[in-house]
Scaffold this motif. Structure first.
Motif, PDB file in Angstrom:
ATOM      1  N   ILE A 125     -32.852  14.976 -15.609  1.00 60.10           N
ATOM      2  CA  ILE A 125     -32.989  14.567 -14.209  1.00 60.10           C
ATOM      3  C   ILE A 125     -33.922  13.362 -14.196  1.00 60.10           C
ATOM      4  O   ILE A 125     -35.128  13.499 -14.427  1.00 60.10           O
ATOM      5  N   ASP A 126     -33.357  12.183 -13.996  1.00 61.52           N
ATOM      6  CA  ASP A 126     -34.116  10.936 -14.070  1.00 61.52           C
ATOM      7  C   ASP A 126     -34.634  10.561 -12.682  1.00 61.52           C
ATOM      8  O   ASP A 126     -33.853  10.246 -11.784  1.00 61.52           O
ATOM      9  N   LEU A 127     -35.940  10.584 -12.510  1.00 54.28           N
ATOM     10  CA  LEU A 127     -36.553  10.271 -11.212  1.00 54.28           C
ATOM     11  C   LEU A 127     -36.759   8.774 -11.011  1.00 54.28           C
ATOM     12  O   LEU A 127     -37.158   8.348  -9.929  1.00 54.28           O
ATOM     13  N   GLY A 128     -36.512   7.989 -12.058  1.00 55.98           N
ATOM     14  CA  GLY A 128     -36.662   6.542 -11.937  1.00 55.98           C
ATOM     15  C   GLY A 128     -38.060   6.070 -12.300  1.00 55.98           C
ATOM     16  O   GLY A 128     -38.736   6.662 -13.146  1.00 55.98           O
ATOM     17  N   VAL A 129     -38.510   5.004 -11.632  1.00 61.54           N
ATOM     18  CA  VAL A 129     -39.812   4.406 -11.934  1.00 61.54           C
ATOM     19  C   VAL A 129     -40.740   4.489 -10.718  1.00 61.54           C
ATOM     20  O   VAL A 129     -40.291   4.801  -9.614  1.00 61.54           O
ATOM     21  N   ASP A 130     -42.021   4.238 -10.965  1.00 61.54           N
ATOM     22  CA  ASP A 130     -43.024   4.252  -9.894  1.00 61.54           C
ATOM     23  C   ASP A 130     -42.999   5.587  -9.142  1.00 61.54           C
ATOM     24  O   ASP A 130     -43.029   5.625  -7.905  1.00 61.54           O
ATOM     25  N   VAL A 131     -42.939   6.673  -9.916  1.00 62.94           N
ATOM     26  CA  VAL A 131     -42.762   8.010  -9.335  1.00 62.94           C
ATOM     27  C   VAL A 131     -44.128   8.642  -9.023  1.00 62.94           C
ATOM     28  O   VAL A 131     -44.934   8.859  -9.931  1.00 62.94           O
ATOM     29  N   PRO A 132     -44.403   8.975  -7.764  1.00 61.56           N
ATOM     30  CA  PRO A 132     -45.668   9.619  -7.413  1.00 61.56           C
ATOM     31  C   PRO A 132     -45.700  11.070  -7.869  1.00 61.56           C
ATOM     32  O   PRO A 132     -44.659  11.689  -8.114  1.00 61.56           O
ATOM     33  N   LYS A 133     -46.904  11.629  -7.949  1.00 58.60           N
ATOM     34  CA  LYS A 133     -47.072  13.006  -8.430  1.00 58.60           C
ATOM     35  C   LYS A 133     -46.306  14.001  -7.558  1.00 58.60           C
ATOM     36  O   LYS A 133     -45.786  15.009  -8.059  1.00 58.60           O
ATOM     37  N   GLU A 134     -46.231  13.709  -6.254  1.00 58.53           N
ATOM     38  CA  GLU A 134     -45.526  14.616  -5.338  1.00 58.53           C
ATOM     39  C   GLU A 134     -44.051  14.757  -5.698  1.00 58.53           C
ATOM     40  O   GLU A 134     -43.460  15.830  -5.566  1.00 58.53           O
ATOM     41  N   GLU A 135     -43.456  13.643  -6.177  1.00 61.93           N
ATOM     42  CA  GLU A 135     -42.046  13.684  -6.555  1.00 61.93           C
ATOM     43  C   GLU A 135     -41.832  14.498  -7.824  1.00 61.93           C
ATOM     44  O   GLU A 135     -40.824  15.193  -7.975  1.00 61.93           O
TER      45      GLU A 135
END
Length: 223
Positions: A125-135
């Motif tokens: 599951i790739d969340l991408g870049v610049d991912v905040p802790k909440e995500e």
């Protein structure tokens, strides 16, 4: 030229030289001649590592680094590669949530790791870049992965990675997942400071760690 060993050397060479056409054509030829996708991904990774060293030595620029990432993605899009990934995905080896942490938009290392994980049968599951802790927290709660991989290229993301692990603790989910931190500057001391279970400086080593964790989990469940 028909020898797989020679093809591997040439693939590494042309990726290092950023020759997209030759690199893609040779990887396709290697697949058609029987090279398995895992070996191919590892071979491509060797070329990518050489590009990375040239960049670190200031022989290559950021544009060259980006181009090498585009070549890698094009190789992953080859029909036989996609077919292999889809087949292995159904094996259910394990699930990984992956993302480049907040404050960093580098995705080349993340994408290479993703490709190697998928080649070895992981669902990613790739969340991408610049991912905040909440995500990251949300993704763990929703997807219930076995492993979380935090990726970064910038040294100032160490505290950000630590904050992600702290967020897992606060949410009561830290003991539900293994955490691996991936970055060129990562070492055992930084990994311990972050609170990760493991670390890697390059994709193939990180993949081996994840495979080891899943083997250990399987052994525990069989007891």
């Amino acid at each position: 030229m028909d020898n797989l060993g020679e093809l591997k050397k040439l693939i590494v060479k042309y990726i290092e030289q950023l020759d997209e056409e030759k690199a893609v054509n040779l990887t396709n030829k290697a697949l058609n001649k029987g090279m398995d996708p895992i070996t191919l991904v590892e071979t491509v990774n060797m070329g990518m590592e050489r590009v990375g060293k040239l960049y670190e030595n200031k022989d290559y620029y950021i544009a060259d680094l980006i181009l090498s990432g585009l070549i890698f993605r094009k190789i992953l899009e080859l029909d036989k590669m996609k077919k292999y990934f889809l087949q292995n995905k159904d094996k259910g080896l394990g699930k990984v949530v992956l993302g480049t942490v907040k404050g960093d938009i580098h995705d080349i290392g993340k994408d290479i790791f993703k490709g190697m994980l998928e080649a070895n049968g992981f669902e990613v599951i790739d969340l991408g870049v610049d991912v905040p802790k909440e995500e990251f927290v949300k993704a763990v709660k929703e997807n219930k992965p076995d492993i979380v991989s935090m990726s970064a290229a910038l040294t100032n993301t160490i505290e950000t990675m630590r904050d992600v692990v702290k967020a897992f603790l606060k949410a009561g989910i830290r003991d539900k997942v293994k955490v691996i931190a991936g970055a060129n500057h990562m070492n055992a001391d930084i990994s311990k400071y972050i609170g990760a279970d493991g670390f890697s400086n390059e994709a193939s080593t990180g993949t081996k760690i994840c495979l080891k964790w899943m083997k250990e989990k399987q052994m525990r469940s069989n007891k």
